[in-house]
Design an enzyme around this catalytic site. Structure first.
Site, PDB file in Angstrom:
ATOM      1  N   ASP A 155       0.841  -1.209   0.000  1.00 36.75           N
ATOM      2  CA  ASP A 155       0.000   0.000   0.000  1.00 36.75           C
ATOM      3  C   ASP A 155       0.870   1.251   0.000  1.00 36.75           C
ATOM      4  O   ASP A 155       1.944   1.258   0.612  1.00 36.75           O
ATOM      5  CB  ASP A 155      -0.903  -0.033   1.251  1.00 36.75           C
ATOM      6  CG  ASP A 155      -2.037   0.964   1.153  1.00 36.75           C
ATOM      7  OD1 ASP A 155      -2.306   1.465   0.035  1.00 36.75           O
ATOM      8  OD2 ASP A 155      -2.642   1.274   2.189  1.00 36.75           O
ATOM      9  N   HIS A 213       2.740   3.370  -9.128  1.00 38.33           N
ATOM     10  CA  HIS A 213       2.587   1.931  -9.394  1.00 38.33           C
ATOM     11  C   HIS A 213       3.828   1.388 -10.100  1.00 38.33           C
ATOM     12  O   HIS A 213       4.256   0.267  -9.841  1.00 38.33           O
ATOM     13  CB  HIS A 213       1.338   1.666 -10.233  1.00 38.33           C
ATOM     14  CG  HIS A 213       0.064   2.017  -9.518  1.00 38.33           C
ATOM     15  ND1 HIS A 213      -0.165   1.678  -8.201  1.00 38.33           N
ATOM     16  CD2 HIS A 213      -1.054   2.691  -9.918  1.00 38.33           C
ATOM     17  CE1 HIS A 213      -1.355   2.123  -7.832  1.00 38.33           C
ATOM     18  NE2 HIS A 213      -1.916   2.742  -8.854  1.00 38.33           N
ATOM     19  N   SER A 244      -7.318  -5.668  -5.494  1.00 39.46           N
ATOM     20  CA  SER A 244      -8.407  -6.233  -4.703  1.00 39.46           C
ATOM     21  C   SER A 244      -9.717  -6.141  -5.489  1.00 39.46           C
ATOM     22  O   SER A 244      -9.816  -5.380  -6.450  1.00 39.46           O
ATOM     23  CB  SER A 244      -8.543  -5.479  -3.373  1.00 39.46           C
ATOM     24  OG  SER A 244      -9.124  -4.223  -3.611  1.00 39.46           O
ATOM     25  N   LEU A 302      10.783 -20.751  -5.076  1.00 37.33           N
ATOM     26  CA  LEU A 302       9.781 -19.902  -4.400  1.00 37.33           C
ATOM     27  C   LEU A 302       8.411 -20.024  -5.062  1.00 37.33           C
ATOM     28  O   LEU A 302       8.299 -19.964  -6.289  1.00 37.33           O
ATOM     29  CB  LEU A 302      10.236 -18.431  -4.476  1.00 37.33           C
ATOM     30  CG  LEU A 302       9.252 -17.415  -3.892  1.00 37.33           C
ATOM     31  CD1 LEU A 302       9.250 -17.490  -2.366  1.00 37.33           C
ATOM     32  CD2 LEU A 302       9.590 -15.997  -4.352  1.00 37.33           C
ATOM     33  N   ILE A 311      -6.721  -5.241   7.362  1.00 39.25           N
ATOM     34  CA  ILE A 311      -6.475  -6.359   6.438  1.00 39.25           C
ATOM     35  C   ILE A 311      -7.130  -6.104   5.077  1.00 39.25           C
ATOM     36  O   ILE A 311      -6.727  -6.670   4.059  1.00 39.25           O
ATOM     37  CB  ILE A 311      -6.971  -7.695   7.069  1.00 39.25           C
ATOM     38  CG1 ILE A 311      -6.124  -8.028   8.313  1.00 39.25           C
ATOM     39  CG2 ILE A 311      -6.912  -8.855   6.089  1.00 39.25           C
ATOM     40  CD1 ILE A 311      -4.622  -8.193   8.054  1.00 39.25           C
TER      41      ILE A 311
END
Ligand code: FPP
Length: 245
Positions: free
Chosen positions: A26, A43, A71, A137, A201
């Site tokens: 964020d 961004h 999101s 990973l 959250i």
């Protein structure tokens, strides 16, 4: 060099490292604003910070790194910002995939990707296919993802099994639902990091973070670097994890 003398020492040493870290990235917009630039500039800088975080996770041999890139609520942003973000995601996937593949990273996207334009969906599928046999990973990008959406899609899958007569409602328990929640096959999330100063959250992972430790920092995402990551790990190492016990 650290000498580990017995089983307990080894266990303590290992459990002081997170295996799976999830990050709410964020602060890109504010970072750009401070510099008198458009949000997309933030961004773009955020992509560089994500690259640094992925390198860090590889160097530290995390099992898994999960990044919250978009999101379900982010569609409310201006059309211009959403469209620039989509172009940026396509660019990143098409340009960074080969490098991630070389580093043995496996990439997967979680979220409802059907809402994305076809070009982005194709880039996602190509990247997932290219890296699907890697065993380094596990990099998960949450895109058009919401923690509530995740639980609902899991419940829908159980409902289908019930309709087919394969499952009885009495058999629904934590284990039954867990199998249909995103990332159930990965190591549990040990640590959630949120940059940008907010302490919430925001509908990121909900089910998966039941016992995760939380680390909040005021650092804006484009400024996130190895030192901040290190601070988060140091803080994690000091926590006493009881898992409800
Ligand atoms: C967070 O800042 C921005 C996002 C979550 C959107 C996109 C994320 C990136 C471009 C970083 C890396 C992406 C990938 C694919 C690894 P914000 O816009 O919410 O900032 P603000 O709170 O200051 O407005």
């Amino acid at each position: 060099m650290i000498f580990l003398q017995n089983q307990d020492n080894i266990k303590e040493f290992i459990s002081s490292f997170p295996r799976h870290v999830a990050i709410i990235m964020d602060g890109n917009g504010r970072w750009a604003k401070i510099r008198g630039k458009l949000r997309i500039f933030g961004h773009q800088a955020g992509i560089k910070a994500a690259r640094r975080a992925i390198n860090f996770a590889i160097k530290r041999h995390f099992d898994a790194l999960t990044l919250y890139a978009f999101s379900s609520e982010n569609w409310r942003r201006s059309d211009q910002e959403v469209s620039s973000l989509m172009q940026l995601f396509i660019h990143v996937l098409d340009n960074e995939m080969k490098k991630l593949h070389k580093y043995n990273v496996r990439l997967r996207i979680i979220g409802d990707i059907k809402r994305f334009e076809m070009q982005l969906q194709n880039s996602i599928r190509r990247s997932e296919r290219l890296t699907c046999n890697n065993n380094g990973l596990m990099l998960t990008i949450a895109a058009n993802y919401g923690g509530r959406w995740d639980i609902i899609q899991g419940v829908k899958q159980l409902a289908i099994l019930i309709r087919q007569g394969v499952l009885h409602p009495d058999q629904i328990d934590e284990n039954a639902l867990c199998k249909y929640i995103c990332m159930h096959e990965l190591a549990p999330v040990d640590l959630v990091i949120r940059t940008g100063g907010e302490h919430r959250i925001s509908n990121f992972l909900l089910w998966q973070i039941a016992y995760a430790e939380l680390f909040f920092t005021d650092v804006l995402w484009p400024d996130f670097n190895d030192t901040v990551f290190e601070n988060a790990l140091n803080s994690f190492a000091k926590r006493e994890r009881r898992f409800g016990g």
